[in-house]
Structure formats: structure tokens, C-alpha cells
Write a protein that holds these residues in place. Structure first.
Motif, PDB file in Angstrom:
ATOM      1  N   ALA A  29      46.259  29.120  36.688  1.00  0.00           N
ATOM      2  CA  ALA A  29      45.573  30.345  36.263  1.00  0.00           C
ATOM      3  C   ALA A  29      44.596  30.810  37.334  1.00  0.00           C
ATOM      4  N   VAL A  30      43.917  29.873  37.977  1.00  0.00           N
ATOM      5  CA  VAL A  30      42.972  30.228  39.042  1.00  0.00           C
ATOM      6  C   VAL A  30      43.723  30.880  40.195  1.00  0.00           C
ATOM      7  N   ARG A  31      44.835  30.290  40.584  1.00  0.00           N
ATOM      8  CA  ARG A  31      45.628  30.859  41.685  1.00  0.00           C
ATOM      9  C   ARG A  31      46.131  32.253  41.329  1.00  0.00           C
ATOM     10  N   ALA A  32      46.630  32.405  40.126  1.00  0.00           N
ATOM     11  CA  ALA A  32      47.169  33.702  39.693  1.00  0.00           C
ATOM     12  C   ALA A  32      46.070  34.763  39.668  1.00  0.00           C
ATOM     13  N   LEU A  54      43.252  34.882  41.449  1.00  0.00           N
ATOM     14  CA  LEU A  54      42.825  35.247  42.799  1.00  0.00           C
ATOM     15  C   LEU A  54      43.899  36.043  43.541  1.00  0.00           C
ATOM     16  N   ARG A  55      45.137  35.671  43.370  1.00  0.00           N
ATOM     17  CA  ARG A  55      46.212  36.417  44.029  1.00  0.00           C
ATOM     18  C   ARG A  55      46.323  37.832  43.472  1.00  0.00           C
ATOM     19  N   GLY A  56      46.111  37.978  42.173  1.00  0.00           N
ATOM     20  CA  GLY A  56      46.179  39.304  41.574  1.00  0.00           C
ATOM     21  C   GLY A  56      45.026  40.193  41.974  1.00  0.00           C
ATOM     22  N   LEU A  57      43.849  39.593  42.158  1.00  0.00           N
ATOM     23  CA  LEU A  57      42.659  40.375  42.507  1.00  0.00           C
ATOM     24  C   LEU A  57      42.547  40.622  44.003  1.00  0.00           C
ATOM     25  N   ALA A  58      42.940  39.622  44.809  1.00  0.00           N
ATOM     26  CA  ALA A  58      42.804  39.686  46.269  1.00  0.00           C
ATOM     27  C   ALA A  58      41.389  40.111  46.680  1.00  0.00           C
ATOM     28  N   PRO A  59      40.380  39.341  46.306  1.00  0.00           N
ATOM     29  CA  PRO A  59      38.997  39.740  46.597  1.00  0.00           C
ATOM     30  C   PRO A  59      38.644  39.587  48.070  1.00  0.00           C
ATOM     31  N   ASP A  60      37.609  40.311  48.470  1.00  0.00           N
ATOM     32  CA  ASP A  60      37.062  40.139  49.815  1.00  0.00           C
ATOM     33  C   ASP A  60      36.124  38.942  49.874  1.00  0.00           C
ATOM     34  N   ALA A  61      35.472  38.654  48.750  1.00  0.00           N
ATOM     35  CA  ALA A  61      34.531  37.542  48.681  1.00  0.00           C
ATOM     36  C   ALA A  61      34.607  36.900  47.304  1.00  0.00           C
ATOM     37  N   ILE A  62      34.343  35.595  47.268  1.00  0.00           N
ATOM     38  CA  ILE A  62      34.341  34.838  46.014  1.00  0.00           C
ATOM     39  C   ILE A  62      33.033  34.068  45.940  1.00  0.00           C
ATOM     40  N   VAL A  63      32.273  34.293  44.885  1.00  0.00           N
ATOM     41  CA  VAL A  63      31.040  33.538  44.647  1.00  0.00           C
ATOM     42  C   VAL A  63      31.326  32.541  43.527  1.00  0.00           C
ATOM     43  N   VAL A  64      31.170  31.252  43.830  1.00  0.00           N
ATOM     44  CA  VAL A  64      31.471  30.206  42.848  1.00  0.00           C
ATOM     45  C   VAL A  64      30.161  29.676  42.278  1.00  0.00           C
ATOM     46  N   ALA A  65      29.805  30.194  41.093  1.00  0.00           N
ATOM     47  CA  ALA A  65      28.573  29.774  40.423  1.00  0.00           C
ATOM     48  C   ALA A  65      28.847  28.841  39.259  1.00  0.00           C
ATOM     49  N   ALA A  66      30.125  28.505  39.035  1.00  0.00           N
ATOM     50  CA  ALA A  66      30.501  27.612  37.943  1.00  0.00           C
ATOM     51  C   ALA A  66      30.554  26.180  38.454  1.00  0.00           C
ATOM     52  N   LEU A  85      37.182  23.637  43.151  1.00  0.00           N
ATOM     53  CA  LEU A  85      36.727  24.327  44.358  1.00  0.00           C
ATOM     54  C   LEU A  85      37.771  24.234  45.467  1.00  0.00           C
ATOM     55  N   SER A  86      38.474  23.113  45.547  1.00  0.00           N
ATOM     56  CA  SER A  86      39.537  22.976  46.547  1.00  0.00           C
ATOM     57  C   SER A  86      40.645  23.989  46.320  1.00  0.00           C
ATOM     58  N   VAL A  87      40.983  24.215  45.050  1.00  0.00           N
ATOM     59  CA  VAL A  87      42.014  25.207  44.730  1.00  0.00           C
ATOM     60  C   VAL A  87      41.542  26.600  45.141  1.00  0.00           C
ATOM     61  N   ILE A  88      40.300  26.935  44.804  1.00  0.00           N
ATOM     62  CA  ILE A  88      39.743  28.237  45.174  1.00  0.00           C
ATOM     63  C   ILE A  88      39.731  28.392  46.690  1.00  0.00           C
ATOM     64  N   ALA A  89      39.329  27.340  47.390  1.00  0.00           N
ATOM     65  CA  ALA A  89      39.252  27.399  48.850  1.00  0.00           C
ATOM     66  C   ALA A  89      40.617  27.643  49.473  1.00  0.00           C
ATOM     67  N   GLY A  90      41.636  26.960  48.959  1.00  0.00           N
ATOM     68  CA  GLY A  90      42.977  27.137  49.502  1.00  0.00           C
ATOM     69  C   GLY A  90      43.493  28.546  49.316  1.00  0.00           C
ATOM     70  N   GLU A  91      43.301  29.092  48.120  1.00  0.00           N
ATOM     71  CA  GLU A  91      43.740  30.458  47.865  1.00  0.00           C
ATOM     72  C   GLU A  91      42.943  31.458  48.697  1.00  0.00           C
ATOM     73  N   ALA A  92      41.646  31.237  48.797  1.00  0.00           N
ATOM     74  CA  ALA A  92      40.801  32.157  49.559  1.00  0.00           C
ATOM     75  C   ALA A  92      41.221  32.201  51.024  1.00  0.00           C
ATOM     76  N   ARG A  93      41.524  31.052  51.564  1.00  0.00           N
ATOM     77  CA  ARG A  93      41.949  31.018  52.970  1.00  0.00           C
ATOM     78  C   ARG A  93      43.237  31.816  53.167  1.00  0.00           C
ATOM     79  N   ALA A  94      44.177  31.658  52.225  1.00  0.00           N
ATOM     80  CA  ALA A  94      45.441  32.391  52.325  1.00  0.00           C
ATOM     81  C   ALA A  94      45.226  33.894  52.197  1.00  0.00           C
ATOM     82  N   LEU A  95      44.228  34.290  51.401  1.00  0.00           N
ATOM     83  CA  LEU A  95      43.952  35.705  51.162  1.00  0.00           C
ATOM     84  C   LEU A  95      42.999  36.314  52.189  1.00  0.00           C
ATOM     85  N   GLY A  96      42.352  35.474  52.977  1.00  0.00           N
ATOM     86  CA  GLY A  96      41.352  35.970  53.924  1.00  0.00           C
ATOM     87  C   GLY A  96      40.037  36.308  53.259  1.00  0.00           C
ATOM     88  N   ALA A  97      39.775  35.688  52.107  1.00  0.00           N
ATOM     89  CA  ALA A  97      38.535  35.949  51.365  1.00  0.00           C
ATOM     90  C   ALA A  97      37.452  34.962  51.797  1.00  0.00           C
TER      91      ALA A  97
END
Length: 312
Positions: free
Chosen positions: A59-62, A64-76, A99-111
Motif C-alpha cells: 500500500a505504501v508503494r502504491a 507513493l507511485r500514484g502520487l509521485a511527490p517531490d518531497a516526503i516528510v515522514v512524521a510517523a 522507512l526503508s520501503v519509503i526510501a526505496g520508492e522515493a529514490r526511484a521517483l526522485g523524491a
């Protein structure tokens, strides 16, 4: 970003103590014309947020891929030291694996990722601590947050970790912060039928107001939006040292109660905690980022909103 595009921020954990303050700061009407902020929450999701369980990696990957954000703030995160100590697997699942999952997706998206960490990565024996000082956490919470820091920065060195100390701010329940959680005991101790309240006077803390941290995070996001992202380790902290005993006395003054408080001069927590983890904030200060609201002014504002007295 091209002309006319809005800067998109994914705010993960927008319903928590810090997340709400960041959401409020980023909701500025003028900024909203250029920024798009998408909030996520889990147990307290509402109409203004996307329900997202960080333990559901697909769900996290889906998302982030759907949103394709420029930046991600992880406050959770799992931020309760006692819970982490008793359930280190849960602490790792939220503070490292998610956080590792978020980091991997962010790197792929350039976020760009900004993840919140803690002063508890240090052992509290040699303050002040600078971003490049060697960590030495004393408990499971600090270890999990340190592992999360390393997982993020190893995946993408252009991302950023923001270490913070004890937080307090606008709250939905007294126990949302170790600062406001003192209030019920303070009020109860003023009753002649009750014993004094024992308050820790051993560990020095630096209470930091969440609306101030939100200003810091906005400043860091503005750097990213301009193409000058801050990477590596950054830190922010209030600058007023006080023990929980000191905090309790100041809360009692604001509430105008004749509290009976006893200073506990030796560590009383079942979970080991550092004595003084004062974080140096110089890296952000030289960039002109930051704001500090005096503790007495901030706590007075918070408690003024609750004239009915502490909820039990």
C-alpha cells in the motif's frame, strides 16, 4: 518541476502531535497556490487525509507511485520508549522497515525524503551533540531510530534526517507528550487528600514546541522546492534546559495550582534514558531556518485552551 506545476509534498503521519503542526504550517493560503500537500494517517484518518498503514508495504508503494511527490516528510513512528523496549519487533517494523520501503520508492521517483529522528540516538554523557558525533543509543527506541537513519541515508544520501528532542504542542489528549502528560498528576497533588507527585529531576531535557518544528520543516521544504535540498543529518532543539521537575513547577504556575512536587534525583524509569542529549542546531541556524517560542509562553497558550482542567 516545470512552469505551472505545484510542488507536491507527502506528509506521512499527519494526524500525530508533530504531523498536525506541520500540516497546519503547510496549509498557508499563499503557499497552497504553489504547493500541494497530501496527508496520510492510519488510526486517525479523516476526510482530509489518505488512510495508510505503514506496515502494509504494498500500500505504501502504491500510494507513493500514484502520487509521485517531490518531497516526503515522514512524521510517523513508534516513539514511545517503553513500548519499543517491550516490543522491539514493532519498533523496527515502523522505525526501520517502513522507512526503508519509503526510501526505496522515493529514490526511484526522485523524491526528497525528510525523516524525523530523535536525540535518543545519543547516550547523554557528553552534550552538546553535533550531527556528526558518534551515536550510542541506550534503549530500543534509540536503536531503532538510528537504524532507520542509516537505512534512509544508505539508500539515498541526498535525503535528510531531522533529529528532535522532547516535543510538546497543541494536543488532543494529555498523554500525547511527556510534557502535558504531567498535568493530571500535578493537579491531583494539589488535593490535600493526595500524596505529592514525584517528578524526575535527574535528566535534563529541552522541550521543543511543535509549531516551531513545523516552521523548521517548512524552511527545509522551501530549500528543496528551490532545488537546494538539505541532505544528511540536521538537528533542531529548544534552548531552555529543564528537568521534568522544572517543567512540572512551571505547569503548576500556569494552572495556578498549589502542587506538592517531590524531586526524584535518581533515574526512576524502567527503560534506560540518557541524561542530557542537547542537540546543536547550528547547521539550520546558519541557513536562517528556525524559530523558538519561549516555553512559558507556549505552555500558557496550550493550557489556556483547556480551562476545564486536565482530562483523566
Amino acid at each position: 518541476m516545470t512552469a505551472g506545476e505545484r510542488f507536491t509534498v507527502a506528509l506521512i503521519g499527519a494526524s500525530g502531535l508533530l504531523g498536525r503542526a506541520v500540516a497546519a504550517e503547510l496549509a498557508n493560503a499563499d503557499r497552497a497556490k504553489e504547493w500541494r500537500v497530501v496527508r496520510t494517517a492510519h488510526s486517525r484518518a479523516d476526510a482530509q487525509s489518505v488512510k495508510l498503514d505503514l506496515l502494509d508495504h504494498d500500500a505504501v508503494r502504491a500510494f507513493l507511485r500514484g502520487l509521485a511527490p517531490d518531497a516526503i516528510v515522514v512524521a510517523a513512528a513508534e516513539r514511545r520508549p517503553d513500548v519499543c523496549e517491550n516490543d522491539p519487533a514493532l519498533a523496527r517494523a515502523l522505525n526501520v522497515d517502513a522507512l526503508s520501503v519509503i526510501a526505496g520508492e522515493a529514490r526511484a521517483l526522485g523524491a526528497w525524503v525528510l525523516s524525523i529522528s530523535t536525540d535518543y540516538v545519543f547516550d547523554g554523557t557528553s552534550p552538546p551533540y553535533y550531527p556528526d558525533d558518534a551515536p550510542a543509543p541506550l534503549n530500543a527506541y534509540g536503536r531503532s531510530k538510528l537504524e532507520g537513519e542509516r537505512a534512509l541515508l544508505e539508500c539515498d544520501p541526498s535525503s535528510c534526517v531531522l533529529r528532535l528532542p522532547l516535543l510538546y504542542g497543541p494536543f488532543t489528549g494529555w498523554n500525547e507528550s511527556a510534557v502535558t502528560s504531567l498535568a493530571p498528576a500535578i493537579v491531583a497533588s494539589a488535593d490535600a487528600a493526595n500524596p505529592p507527585a514525584s517528578m524526575d529531576a535527574w535528566a535534563t531535557r529541552y522541550p521543543t514546541f511543535t509549531p516551531d518544528v513545523a516552521v523548521v520543516i517548512r524552511g527545509m521544504l522551501e530549500h528543496r522546492a528551490k532545488g537546494a535540498a538539505i541532505s544528511g543529518i540536521a538537528q533542531w532543539s529548544g534552548d531552555e534546559p529543564m528537568t521534568k521537575f522544572d517543567i512540572a513547577r512551571r505547569i503548576a504556575q500556569v494552572l495556578r495550582v498549589n502542587a506538592k512536587l517531590v524531586a526524584q534525583l535518581t533515574p526512576a524509569d524502567a527503560t534506560p534514558r540518557p541524561r542530557d542529549c542537547h542537540l546543536d542546531s547550528g547547521r539550520l541556524e546558519v541557513l536562517g531556518i528556525g524559530r523558538r517560542t519561549p516555553f512559558d509562553a507556549a505552555i500558557s497558550t496550550l493550557l489556556a485552551h483547556y480551562p476545564e482542567g486536565p482530562a483523566q
